[in-house]
Design a protein around this motif. Structure first.
Motif, PDB file in Angstrom:
ATOM      1  N   PRO A  25       0.813  -1.223   0.000  1.00  0.00           N
ATOM      2  CA  PRO A  25       0.000   0.000   0.000  1.00  0.00           C
ATOM      3  C   PRO A  25       0.841   1.266   0.000  1.00  0.00           C
ATOM      4  N   SER A  26       0.395   2.248  -0.759  1.00  0.00           N
ATOM      5  CA  SER A  26       1.039   3.554  -0.777  1.00  0.00           C
ATOM      6  C   SER A  26       0.448   4.418   0.338  1.00  0.00           C
ATOM      7  N   GLN A  27       1.095   5.528   0.605  1.00  0.00           N
ATOM      8  CA  GLN A  27       0.577   6.444   1.622  1.00  0.00           C
ATOM      9  C   GLN A  27      -0.774   7.003   1.190  1.00  0.00           C
ATOM     10  N   GLU A  28      -0.924   7.254  -0.109  1.00  0.00           N
ATOM     11  CA  GLU A  28      -2.201   7.758  -0.610  1.00  0.00           C
ATOM     12  C   GLU A  28      -3.327   6.752  -0.360  1.00  0.00           C
ATOM     13  N   MET A  29      -3.038   5.455  -0.581  1.00  0.00           N
ATOM     14  CA  MET A  29      -4.046   4.436  -0.316  1.00  0.00           C
ATOM     15  C   MET A  29      -4.427   4.422   1.158  1.00  0.00           C
ATOM     16  N   LEU A  30      -3.432   4.532   2.028  1.00  0.00           N
ATOM     17  CA  LEU A  30      -3.691   4.525   3.468  1.00  0.00           C
ATOM     18  C   LEU A  30      -4.469   5.757   3.895  1.00  0.00           C
ATOM     19  N   ASP A  31      -4.160   6.892   3.288  1.00  0.00           N
ATOM     20  CA  ASP A  31      -4.885   8.123   3.618  1.00  0.00           C
ATOM     21  C   ASP A  31      -6.350   8.021   3.211  1.00  0.00           C
ATOM     22  N   ASN A  32      -6.602   7.395   2.068  1.00  0.00           N
ATOM     23  CA  ASN A  32      -7.972   7.266   1.573  1.00  0.00           C
ATOM     24  C   ASN A  32      -8.762   6.186   2.299  1.00  0.00           C
ATOM     25  N   ASN A  33      -8.050   5.149   2.745  1.00  0.00           N
ATOM     26  CA  ASN A  33      -8.734   4.035   3.411  1.00  0.00           C
ATOM     27  C   ASN A  33      -7.755   3.338   4.357  1.00  0.00           C
ATOM     28  N   PRO A  34      -7.813   3.628   5.664  1.00  0.00           N
ATOM     29  CA  PRO A  34      -6.872   3.038   6.627  1.00  0.00           C
ATOM     30  C   PRO A  34      -6.900   1.506   6.650  1.00  0.00           C
ATOM     31  N   ALA A  35      -7.975   0.898   6.147  1.00  0.00           N
ATOM     32  CA  ALA A  35      -8.060  -0.573   6.135  1.00  0.00           C
ATOM     33  C   ALA A  35      -6.960  -1.201   5.281  1.00  0.00           C
ATOM     34  N   TRP A  36      -6.383  -0.422   4.361  1.00  0.00           N
ATOM     35  CA  TRP A  36      -5.285  -0.949   3.541  1.00  0.00           C
ATOM     36  C   TRP A  36      -4.060  -1.287   4.381  1.00  0.00           C
ATOM     37  N   GLN A  37      -4.015  -0.836   5.620  1.00  0.00           N
ATOM     38  CA  GLN A  37      -2.908  -1.178   6.511  1.00  0.00           C
ATOM     39  C   GLN A  37      -2.730  -2.692   6.618  1.00  0.00           C
ATOM     40  N   GLU A  38      -3.831  -3.422   6.498  1.00  0.00           N
ATOM     41  CA  GLU A  38      -3.773  -4.884   6.572  1.00  0.00           C
ATOM     42  C   GLU A  38      -2.910  -5.487   5.464  1.00  0.00           C
ATOM     43  N   GLU A  39      -2.778  -4.768   4.351  1.00  0.00           N
ATOM     44  CA  GLU A  39      -2.012  -5.319   3.227  1.00  0.00           C
ATOM     45  C   GLU A  39      -0.520  -5.379   3.515  1.00  0.00           C
ATOM     46  N   PHE A  40      -0.063  -4.725   4.600  1.00  0.00           N
ATOM     47  CA  PHE A  40       1.321  -4.884   5.021  1.00  0.00           C
ATOM     48  C   PHE A  40       1.526  -6.230   5.717  1.00  0.00           C
ATOM     49  N   ARG A  41       0.426  -6.843   6.172  1.00  0.00           N
ATOM     50  CA  ARG A  41       0.518  -8.107   6.890  1.00  0.00           C
ATOM     51  C   ARG A  41       0.458  -9.303   5.945  1.00  0.00           C
ATOM     52  N   ARG A  42      -0.263  -9.147   4.855  1.00  0.00           N
ATOM     53  CA  ARG A  42      -0.308 -10.197   3.830  1.00  0.00           C
ATOM     54  C   ARG A  42      -0.791  -9.568   2.535  1.00  0.00           C
ATOM     55  N   PRO A  43      -0.263 -10.008   1.390  1.00  0.00           N
ATOM     56  CA  PRO A  43      -0.700  -9.431   0.119  1.00  0.00           C
ATOM     57  C   PRO A  43      -2.033 -10.011  -0.336  1.00  0.00           C
ATOM     58  N   MET A  44      -2.884  -9.178  -0.879  1.00  0.00           N
ATOM     59  CA  MET A  44      -4.155  -9.637  -1.432  1.00  0.00           C
ATOM     60  C   MET A  44      -4.086  -9.780  -2.946  1.00  0.00           C
ATOM     61  N   PHE A  45      -3.228  -8.975  -3.586  1.00  0.00           N
ATOM     62  CA  PHE A  45      -3.194  -8.948  -5.053  1.00  0.00           C
ATOM     63  C   PHE A  45      -1.801  -9.272  -5.574  1.00  0.00           C
ATOM     64  N   LEU A  46      -1.784  -9.912  -6.732  1.00  0.00           N
ATOM     65  CA  LEU A  46      -0.566 -10.132  -7.505  1.00  0.00           C
ATOM     66  C   LEU A  46      -0.788  -9.533  -8.877  1.00  0.00           C
ATOM     67  N   LEU A  47       0.137  -8.681  -9.323  1.00  0.00           N
ATOM     68  CA  LEU A  47       0.041  -8.042 -10.625  1.00  0.00           C
ATOM     69  C   LEU A  47       1.309  -8.323 -11.422  1.00  0.00           C
ATOM     70  N   ILE A  48       1.147  -8.683 -12.686  1.00  0.00           N
ATOM     71  CA  ILE A  48       2.279  -9.064 -13.524  1.00  0.00           C
ATOM     72  C   ILE A  48       2.172  -8.388 -14.878  1.00  0.00           C
ATOM     73  N   SER A  49       3.317  -7.927 -15.350  1.00  0.00           N
ATOM     74  CA  SER A  49       3.433  -7.412 -16.706  1.00  0.00           C
ATOM     75  C   SER A  49       4.463  -8.254 -17.453  1.00  0.00           C
ATOM     76  N   ALA A  50       4.124  -8.683 -18.671  1.00  0.00           N
ATOM     77  CA  ALA A  50       5.010  -9.508 -19.474  1.00  0.00           C
ATOM     78  C   ALA A  50       4.930  -9.076 -20.931  1.00  0.00           C
ATOM     79  N   VAL A  51       5.994  -9.337 -21.657  1.00  0.00           N
ATOM     80  CA  VAL A  51       6.085  -8.925 -23.061  1.00  0.00           C
ATOM     81  C   VAL A  51       6.317 -10.138 -23.949  1.00  0.00           C
ATOM     82  N   LYS A  52       5.674 -10.146 -25.117  1.00  0.00           N
ATOM     83  CA  LYS A  52       5.907 -11.210 -26.091  1.00  0.00           C
ATOM     84  C   LYS A  52       7.269 -10.994 -26.716  1.00  0.00           C
ATOM     85  N   SER A  53       8.157 -11.942 -26.531  1.00  0.00           N
ATOM     86  CA  SER A  53       9.524 -11.805 -27.027  1.00  0.00           C
ATOM     87  C   SER A  53       9.549 -11.752 -28.534  1.00  0.00           C
TER      88      SER A  53
END
Length: 244
Positions: A216-244
């Motif tokens: 979580p970014s500071q902006e996310m925490l400012d908008n919603n303090p519940a994001w603090q939980e994401e420091f304890r465990r990740p909820m999302f995985l995001l991946i970027s990949a390119v076709k070689s």
């Protein structure tokens, strides 16, 4: 299994009241990270897998993408997406992600937001996406993190007084179907490890360019303090990949 809970009227009504359903991309906490993984979109041909209400389709057109195709299994979702869209360069198709069969090199960018953990055969989707991407094309997607999906309950362990003590992880390497509860309905998701997802991309011919577990970014925490939980465990995985 091709799951379609969103055409259940009760489920769809509850989903429609979620903050991200009402507020769009700005109400989705992972959006800023997802957006940062996207390539230059001007004049690009884009495919959105599991487009839902079409938020991402409309965004890429705002960034001057040449054209967008959004595929979605839910007729309720598509009806809402079409009602919110006035753009001839956005086409919505009633289609399960598993059934995509686009021409070779038809797209420059393929995106998918929080949809692929509902798909059983991730490796098959990777191969299909690779096939329909032009050389140098980008595949960006988000899923629920495997630490979040490992146990079907998807909930904390609590102390006797209700405090969230820790997040349980078990059967991490036992991949496959998980039946979880979402909006008071049983929903099938597919758990697969980070390694399985990364290796499926590599085996399909992709080169990984970025991976995020969404701290979580500071902006996310400012908008919603519940994001603090994401420091304890990740909820999302995001991946970027390119076709070689």
């Amino acid at each position: 299994m091709k799951q379609n809970k969103y055409d259940d009227s009760e489920f769809f009504e509850k989903y429609s009241q979620l903050p991200r359903s009402l507020g769009g991309l700005d109400a989705a906490g992972e959006w800023s990270t997802f957006r940062g993984l996207l390539p230059e979109l001007r004049d690009q041909r884009v495919l959105d897998l599991g487009c839902g209400f079409g938020w991402h389709c409309r965004y890429v057109r705002e960034r001057q993408a040449r054209s967008v195709i959004g595929v979605e299994i839910s007729e309720n979702m598509l009806e809402r997406a079409k009602a919110m869209t006035v753009d001839p360069q956005i086409e919505y198709r009633h289609l399960a992600i598993e059934d995509i069969d686009f021409a070779e090199e038809e797209f420059d960018v393929v995106i998918s937001s929080l949809a692929l953990h509902y798909v059983e055969c991730f490796d098959t989707i990777c191969r299909k996406v690779y096939h329909c991407l032009a050389p140098g094309g980008t595949f960006v997607f988000s899923v629920e993190h495997p630490i979040f999906t490992a146990l079907a309950a998807q909930d904390w362990c609590y102390s006797p007084d209700g405090e969230k003590v820790h997040w349980p992880v078990d059967n991490y390497h036992k991949e496959g179907l998980r039946q979880s509860n979402f909006l008071e309905k049983n929903v099938v998701k597919y758990h697969r490890s980070v390694a399985t997802q990364v290796n499926a991309l590599i085996d399909s011919g992709f080169r990984l360019t970025r991976l995020s577990e969404l701290q979580p970014s500071q902006e996310m925490l400012d908008n919603n303090p519940a994001w603090q939980e994401e420091f304890r465990r990740p909820m999302f995985l995001l991946i970027s990949a390119v076709k070689s």
